[in-house]
Design an enzyme around this catalytic site. Structure first.
Site, PDB file in Angstrom:
ATOM      1  N   ARG A 181       0.491  -1.117   0.031  1.00 13.10           N
ATOM      2  CA  ARG A 181       0.324   0.029  -0.144  1.00 13.10           C
ATOM      3  C   ARG A 181       1.049   1.098  -0.197  1.00 13.10           C
ATOM      4  O   ARG A 181       1.714   1.098   0.531  1.00 13.10           O
ATOM      5  CB  ARG A 181      -1.060   0.507   1.055  1.00 13.10           C
ATOM      6  CG  ARG A 181      -1.648  -0.729   1.384  1.00 13.10           C
ATOM      7  CD  ARG A 181      -2.531  -1.307   2.323  1.00 13.10           C
ATOM      8  NE  ARG A 181      -3.184  -2.272   2.578  1.00 13.10           N
ATOM      9  CZ  ARG A 181      -4.944  -1.950   2.794  1.00 13.10           C
ATOM     10  NH1 ARG A 181      -4.678  -1.086   2.968  1.00 13.10           N
ATOM     11  NH2 ARG A 181      -5.458  -3.331   2.200  1.00 13.10           N
ATOM     12  N   THR A 182       0.535   1.941  -0.350  1.00 12.42           N
ATOM     13  CA  THR A 182       1.099   3.240  -0.783  1.00 12.42           C
ATOM     14  C   THR A 182       0.811   4.204   0.648  1.00 12.42           C
ATOM     15  O   THR A 182      -0.159   5.010   1.071  1.00 12.42           O
ATOM     16  CB  THR A 182       0.746   4.710  -1.780  1.00 12.42           C
ATOM     17  OG1 THR A 182       0.645   3.736  -2.600  1.00 12.42           O
ATOM     18  CG2 THR A 182       1.541   5.743  -1.830  1.00 12.42           C
ATOM     19  N   GLN A 183       2.182   4.054   1.566  1.00 14.64           N
ATOM     20  CA  GLN A 183       2.036   4.596   3.239  1.00 14.64           C
ATOM     21  C   GLN A 183       2.835   6.041   2.927  1.00 14.64           C
ATOM     22  O   GLN A 183       2.888   6.574   3.400  1.00 14.64           O
ATOM     23  CB  GLN A 183       2.436   3.855   3.402  1.00 14.64           C
ATOM     24  CG  GLN A 183       1.792   2.490   4.123  1.00 14.64           C
ATOM     25  CD  GLN A 183       0.825   2.527   4.510  1.00 14.64           C
ATOM     26  OE1 GLN A 183       0.385   3.991   5.397  1.00 14.64           O
ATOM     27  NE2 GLN A 183      -0.239   1.192   4.526  1.00 14.64           N
ATOM     28  N   GLN A 184       3.977   6.161   1.996  1.00 18.67           N
ATOM     29  CA  GLN A 184       4.368   7.151   1.940  1.00 18.67           C
ATOM     30  C   GLN A 184       4.803   7.376  -0.067  1.00 18.67           C
ATOM     31  O   GLN A 184       4.976   6.189  -0.120  1.00 18.67           O
ATOM     32  CB  GLN A 184       5.378   7.620   2.415  1.00 18.67           C
ATOM     33  CG  GLN A 184       6.883   6.221   2.423  1.00 18.67           C
ATOM     34  CD  GLN A 184       7.918   6.560   2.814  1.00 18.67           C
ATOM     35  OE1 GLN A 184       8.747   6.674   2.454  1.00 18.67           O
ATOM     36  NE2 GLN A 184       7.271   5.605   4.211  1.00 18.67           N
ATOM     37  N   TRP A 226      -1.881   8.986  -3.676  1.00 17.21           N
ATOM     38  CA  TRP A 226      -1.232   9.618  -2.602  1.00 17.21           C
ATOM     39  C   TRP A 226      -0.302  11.203  -3.760  1.00 17.21           C
ATOM     40  O   TRP A 226       0.260  11.568  -3.541  1.00 17.21           O
ATOM     41  CB  TRP A 226       0.033   9.383  -2.666  1.00 17.21           C
ATOM     42  CG  TRP A 226       0.820   9.761  -0.723  1.00 17.21           C
ATOM     43  CD1 TRP A 226       0.888  11.603  -0.507  1.00 17.21           C
ATOM     44  CD2 TRP A 226       0.626   9.343   0.262  1.00 17.21           C
ATOM     45  NE1 TRP A 226       1.100  11.020   0.766  1.00 17.21           N
ATOM     46  CE2 TRP A 226       0.971  10.058   1.121  1.00 17.21           C
ATOM     47  CE3 TRP A 226       0.155   8.212   1.083  1.00 17.21           C
ATOM     48  CZ2 TRP A 226       0.929  10.128   2.980  1.00 17.21           C
ATOM     49  CZ3 TRP A 226       0.171   8.256   2.375  1.00 17.21           C
ATOM     50  CH2 TRP A 226       0.592   8.794   3.005  1.00 17.21           C
TER      51      TRP A 226
END
Lengths: 266, 253
Positions: free
Chosen positions: A43-46, A150
Site C-alpha cells: 500500500r502507498t504509505q508514503q 497519494w
C-alpha cells in the site's frame, strides 16, 4: 519435539515451543501469522517519486494551470522532463502533485473512463465537473480502504461557456475556488494569486494571467527546494485544452554572493 | 517485541482531517434557523472562501454538517439520496423526526469507522413547531431549542445558552418565567449574525461568508424576512412549509 504438524517445516527461533510445554488450545503460533501473500500486498504509505506544487487560476477566457517538469526521488531531482499536466477529453485538464506512479494509474483510469464514454456514443461528453466528481469518488473510496492514492490534484476546465476549477486530494477532500494551489504553492503562491485574481476573474486577459502565473512559478522556484525552473503552462478555453512547451523564468542570483552565516561564507 | 525487528516502523496513514468552520441552529415556535459560515480550512490555510455547509433536504428540513469535509459531503450525498428514495416510495416528503432517526442509524452504521461529522438538523415538525436535532459523529441525538457545532462551538454555545435558554438570567419580579424556543424571528436572526461575527473575530477558522436558512411553518407570515433580503428556495409542494436563505458577508482576514 514439537508434535504440532502446523509448526513443522518452519524456520526455528527461540519462540518455538520445541517440547510442547503449552497445551494445544493455548499454544502460540509461530512463524507467519497469515498466508504468504498478505506481506506481498503493498500500500502507498508514503509517496516515492513525487511532483511538487500545481497552480491554477481563472481568467476572462477560461482557466490557466502550471506545474514544473520535475519528479523528485526524495531530495534527488530524479526525472527532469515529466509532464504533470494531463488533458482529459477536450474540456478538462488535471494537474497532479504527490506520487507520480499513483498519478499514472489515475491517467490510465481516466483514459479507460473516456473510452467507455466514447463507445457508449450517447451524445454526451464528460465535462470538468464530471471528471472532478469522478476523481473525488475514486480518491475517497481509496482513503476509506486505508489504501490512498497519494496525490493532490487540481481539475480545471471550460465547457458551455463556463469555467471550472476544483481541488481533490488523497483524503477525498474537495473544494472549488477561483485560484488554487497545491503543495508548497498553497503557502507561497496562493496569497499572491488571491491578491492578483480575486474579483477580477472575468476581466483578466490571457497575458495578465500568464504574467501572474510566471511570477508565482518564479517565486516558487526561489523558495521550494523540490522545484525546477522548467515548467509548463496550460490553458483551457473555448479552443479546448492547450498544454504549452516547457519554459523557464529569468532568475537573479547576484545577491547569493553576499549571503553569509550559513553554508558558503563565514 | 519479537516482531519489532522484522517489520519497518509504520507511519500509519491518517484518514481524517479537520476542515474548520462552524454551524448553528435555533428553533422558534413556528420556524427554525440553520446557519453556517462558508470558509473551508486545513491547518492555517484557507482552502476556499465559499464551501457551503448547510443543505436543504426537503421543504421542511435543512441539514448543517461540519467536521471532515470529505466525510461531510459523502454523508450529505447519502442522506439526500435516501430522502429522494423515500419520496418515490411513499409519495410524500420524509418527516423531520424520521430524517433525524435515519441520520442516527446512518451514523451509527459506521460506528467503528465513523464519519467525522457533526450534524445539526433543523426544520418544522409534523405538528407545525420549529425543531432542532443535534448529533454526535456516531449518532447520539436529541431534540433541542438550539445548538452550535464545529470549530467555534465553544465560543458560540455559551452565548446561545444565555440568549436562547436564558441561563443565568432572572425574570423581573412579577414577570412571567422564561420559556426557551419561543423567541420571534427578528430577535433570533440578529443573535445568529452576532454569533458568527463574534466567532469570526476570535476564531481563525471562521469567516468569509454566512448562510442562514430559515424554515417557516405553513401559513406563517413572512413579511419580516423581506427586509432582510431573504431569497426563497422554490418548494417541491407549494403552499406548505417554505425555506428562505439569507446571506451575509463575514470578515475575510
Amino acid at each position: 519435539m514439537d508434535h504440532f504438524p502446523l509448526s513443522w517445516g518452519r524456520p526455528r527461533n527461540e519462540a518455538v515451543d520445541l517440547y510442547s510445554t503449552y497445551p494445544i488450545h493455548e499454544r502460540q503460533r509461530h512463524g507467519q501469522q497469515h498466508d504468504a501473500f498478505a506481506e506481498g500486498v503493498q500500500r502507498t504509505q508514503q509517496p516515492l517519486v513525487t511532483g511538487t506544487s500545481v497552480l491554477a487560476l481563472k481568467y476572462k477566457d477560461g482557466i490557466m494551470m502550471a506545474a514544473d517538469c520535475l519528479a523528485s526521488y526524495g531530495s534527488l531531482a530524479r526525472f527532469k522532463d515529466i509532464t504533470r499536466l494531463h488533458a482529459v477529453g477536450q474540456y478538462t485538464l488535471i494537474g497532479a502533485g504527490g506520487d507520480m506512479s499513483d498519478f499514472q494509474y489515475l491517467q490510465h483510469l481516466l483514459n479507460d473512463l473516456m473510452i467507455d464514454e466514447y463507445t457508449s456514443d450517447d451524445g454526451h461528453k464528460l465535462g470538468p465537473d464530471e471528471i472532478y466528481h469522478y476523481l473525488s469518488q475514486v480518491m475517497y473510496a481509496r482513503r476509506t480502504k486505508m489504501n490512498p492514492l497519494w496525490n493532490t490534484m487540481l481539475v480545471g476546465g471550460f465547457k458551455d461557456g463556463q469555467s471550472f476549477m476544483g481541488y481533490v486530494d488523497l483524503l477525498g477532500t474537495t473544494y472549488t475556488a477561483s485560484t488554487l494551489a497545491s503543495g508548497y504553492g498553497a503557502y507561497i503562491a496562493q496569497p499572491l494569486l488571491r491578491k492578483a485574481v480575486e474579483g477580477r476573474e472575468t476581466t483578466l486577459t490571457e497575458e495578465q494571467a500568464r504574467a501572474i502565473i510566471q511570477e508565482c512559478m518564479k517565486v516558487l522556484f526561489y523558495r521550494d527546494a523540490r522545484s525546477l525552473n522548467k515548467y509548463q503552462i496550460a490553458t483551457v478555453t473555448e479552443r479546448g485544452v492547450e498544454i504549452g512547451d516547457a519554459i523557464s523564468s529569468d532568475t537573479e542570483w547576484a545577491f547569493a554572493e553576499k549571503i553569509a552565516g550559513y553554508g558558503g561564507q563565514p | 517485541m519479537a516482531d519489532g525487528h522484522q517489520h519497518p516502523i509504520e507511519h500509519r496513514f491518517n484518514p481524517y482531517a479537520e476542515n474548520g468552520g462552524t454551524v448553528l441552529a435555533i428553533a422558534g415556535a413556528d420556524f427554525a434557523v440553520i446557519a453556517g459560515d462558508t470558509r473551508q480550512t486545513e491547518g492555517y490555510s484557507i482552502q476556499t472562501r465559499y464551501a457551503p455547509k448547510v443543505f436543504k433536504l426537503t421543504d421542511r428540513a435543512v441539514l448543517a454538517v461540519n467536521g471532515f469535509q470529505a466525510d461531510c459531503s459523502e454523508f450529505v450525498k447519502r442522506v439526500m439520496q435516501r430522502i429522494e428514495w423515500y419520496r418515490h416510495a411513499h409519495s410524500k416528503q420524509m418527516p423531520l423526526k424520521a430524517i433525524a432517526r435515519m441520520i442516527q442509524t446512518m451514523l451509527y452504521g459506521k460506528r467503528f469507522f465513523p464519519y467525522y461529522t457533526y450534524n445539526i438538523l433543523g426544520g418544522i415538525e409534523e405538528d407545525g413547531t420549529g425543531a432542532v436535532y443535534s448529533f454526535d459523529p456516531v449518532g447520539s441525538y436529541e431534540r433541542e431549542a438550539c445548538r452550535a457545532a464545529g470549530a467555534a462551538s465553544s465560543l458560540i454555545q455559551p452565548f446561545l445558552d444565555n440568549q436562547i435558554y436564558f441561563k443565568n438570567q432572572t425574570p423581573a419580579p412579577g414577570a412571567a418565567p422564561f420559556v426557551p424556543g419561543n423567541l420571534p424571528i427578528d430577535v433570533v436572526l440578529p443573535i445568529v449574525i452576532d454569533s458568527f461575527t463574534s466567532a469570526t473575530e476570535r476564531h481563525i477558522e471562521v469567516g468569509d461568508g454566512l448562510e442562514m436558512f430559515v424554515v417557516v411553518a405553513k401559513g406563517r407570515d413572512v413579511s419580516q424576512l423581506a427586509s432582510l433580503n431573504a431569497e426563497e428556495i422554490p418548494a417541491t409542494n407549494p403552499g406548505e412549509e417554505r425555506v428562505f436563505i439569507v446571506r451575509r458577508e463575514l470578515k475575510k482576514d
